[in-house]
Design an enzyme around this catalytic site. Structure first.
Site, PDB file in Angstrom:
ATOM      1  N   HIS A   6       0.829  -1.213   0.000  1.00  0.00           N
ATOM      2  CA  HIS A   6       0.000   0.000   0.000  1.00  0.00           C
ATOM      3  C   HIS A   6       0.866   1.268   0.000  1.00  0.00           C
ATOM      4  O   HIS A   6       2.008   1.241   0.467  1.00  0.00           O
ATOM      5  CB  HIS A   6      -0.933  -0.003   1.215  1.00  0.00           C
ATOM      6  CG  HIS A   6      -1.882  -1.168   1.236  1.00  0.00           C
ATOM      7  ND1 HIS A   6      -1.651  -2.301   1.989  1.00  0.00           N
ATOM      8  CD2 HIS A   6      -3.032  -1.374   0.557  1.00  0.00           C
ATOM      9  CE1 HIS A   6      -2.638  -3.164   1.789  1.00  0.00           C
ATOM     10  NE2 HIS A   6      -3.496  -2.626   0.912  1.00  0.00           N
ATOM     11  N   HIS A   7       0.298   2.351  -0.489  1.00  0.00           N
ATOM     12  CA  HIS A   7       1.002   3.639  -0.521  1.00  0.00           C
ATOM     13  C   HIS A   7       1.202   4.165   0.915  1.00  0.00           C
ATOM     14  O   HIS A   7       0.258   4.203   1.699  1.00  0.00           O
ATOM     15  CB  HIS A   7       0.180   4.642  -1.344  1.00  0.00           C
ATOM     16  CG  HIS A   7       0.746   6.024  -1.367  1.00  0.00           C
ATOM     17  ND1 HIS A   7      -0.015   7.160  -1.228  1.00  0.00           N
ATOM     18  CD2 HIS A   7       2.034   6.444  -1.505  1.00  0.00           C
ATOM     19  CE1 HIS A   7       0.754   8.223  -1.287  1.00  0.00           C
ATOM     20  NE2 HIS A   7       2.012   7.817  -1.458  1.00  0.00           N
TER      21      HIS A   7
END
Ligand code: V1S
Ligand code: CA
Ligand code: ZN
Length: 388
Positions: free
Chosen positions: A178-179
């Site tokens: 995930h970012h």
């Protein structure tokens, strides 16, 4: 019994607290603090604890948490009560929904994983460690006054703030699938922290929906944070070869230009093949090579955990990465020791299962050579604006 020799003059500290592992987000929830029990069992069955300075971490103090988080958010986090069982709607500060449920002992859980990251950062600041490890940390989505994506307190931001007391420049690298939006946002306007996240990106179809290649920092002219956010948006099925090539190429260029004096590596294990939420085909070997590359730079290094939703793979990765930190990876028998607690959880009994063993059939790789080359050349252009 395994006997790990402690390499001379090279110091690794391991910060953990068994109390953290006892918390439950709820049955259907993918985040299982128990994965830390599984990882610790594997690390200890190889005897790696004898080659590190081990610390039972303490609770972060209110004052320490206020270094980043707002007072009103911390007040609410401390007093929030367990919601009605079928209440799915997040209330204030995004707390109490299905992603960030309020559970028994929530504030202690947050204070413990944050305390461990702060302690680890301080070990690096006073040169008592070359590498400091907190596998219970890495909760990169938490904001100043908001919980997000299973993260309530941003231990990474708190640790980087500690490092900035001694270090002029900190490079943050995030290999969670995930970012790393919370860390990026926290340091958006400073040129003392460069943030680099590799992640799956598919617009709003994949959480948290940010992190496209052109998200590089504030646009406003003269803002010191401009160009200091680096994002590597990827598609499903990326393999070890591509992932490690991108990592070494991009991190290498960031280090050359930015000249960090400390590095924080978030080792989210949801970028591994077979993860319950992830979409990549990265293996324990490739994930570990990213850690080995950072270690080879000989810059004080903080390793934190993060996501990881298939506990046996999380334990494999973080045990392997602990061995890389210590420098004993070549000495480990890939066959998981007989006396490992919960050994039955490790199907195939090896640290390094093949893609076929993990998945049956690997995911289709949607990352073309052309796209990856484009990413590297765009980021290389971006780095022309960065100076140490
Ligand atoms: N992907 C995903 C996902 N799955 C869940 C989830 C599933 C079952 C539950 F009982 C509770 C939650 N939530 C999500 C994501 C959040 C992912 C967080 C990753 C954290 C990290 O690894 O980076 C760091 C520790 N949430 C969403 O996609 C948001 C929704 C938009 C859809 C799912 N529902 C449950 C909430 C709203
Ligand atoms: Ca990431
Ligand atoms: Zn994640």
């Amino acid at each position: 019994e395994n006997n790990i020799v402690r390499p001379k003059g090279y110091k690794v500290s391991w910060h953990s607290n068994p109390e953290i592992e006892k918390h439950h987000f709820g049955h259907a929830h993918p985040m299982k603090p128990w994965r830390l029990t599984l990882a610790k069992g594997l690390i200890m069955s190889y005897g790696m604890h004898t080659a590190m300075d081990t610390y039972v971490s303490r609770l972060a103090t209110r004052e320490e948490l206020e270094d980043f988080h707002s007072e009103d958010y911390l007040d609410y986090l401390k007093t929030a009560m367990v919601a009605m069982p079928d209440d799915e709607t997040p209330k204030d500060y995004n707390l109490g929904g299905s992603d960030c449920p309020i559970f028994e002992g929530l504030f202690n859980y947050c204070s413990m994983y944050a305390g461990a990251s702060i302690d680890a950062a301080r070990k690096l600041c006073n040169n008592e460690s070359d590498i400091a490890i907190n596998w219970s940390g890495g909760l990169h989505h938490a904001k100043k006054a908001e919980a997000s994506g299973f993260c309530y307190v941003n231990d990474i931001v708190l640790a980087i703030l500690q490092l900035l007391r001694k270090h002029p420049r900190v490079l943050y690298i995030d290999i969670d699938v995930h970012h790393g939006d919370g860390v990026e946002e926290a340091f958006w306007s400073t040129d003392r922290v460069m943030t680099l996240s590799m992640h799956k990106y598919d617009g709003l179809n994949f959480f948290p929906g940010t992190g496209d290649l052109d998200r590089t920092g504030p646009d406003s002219e003269g803002n010191p944070g401009a160009h200091h956010a680096i994002n590597v948006p990827l598609s499903d099925g990326i393999n070890d070869e591509q992932y490690v090539w991108l990592f070494k190429t991009i991190v290498g260029r960031c280090v050359d230009k930015f000249q960090p004096t400390a590095i924080v590596l978030q080792c989210g294990a949801d970028s591994l093949a077979g993860d319950r939420l992830g979409r990549f085909n990265v293996q324990v070997q490739g994930h570990g090579t990213c850690v080995a590359y950072c270690k080879s730079l000989n810059i004080p290094l903080l390793l934190v955990g993060g996501g990881g939703y298939t506990p046996r793979n999380v334990a494999r990765a973080w045990a392997h990465e602990t061995s890389i930190a210590i420098g004993c990876d070549a000495d480990l028998d890939p066959l998981i020791p007989e006396h490992t607690p919960y050994r039955e959880h490790f199907r195939h009994n090896t640290l390094f299962p093949t893609l076929e063993q993990i998945l049956g059939e690997p995911r289709v790789n949607r990352n073309t050579k052309k796209k990856l080359d484009e990413i590297v050349s765009t980021i290389t252009e971006q780095l022309r604006f960065v100076n140490a």
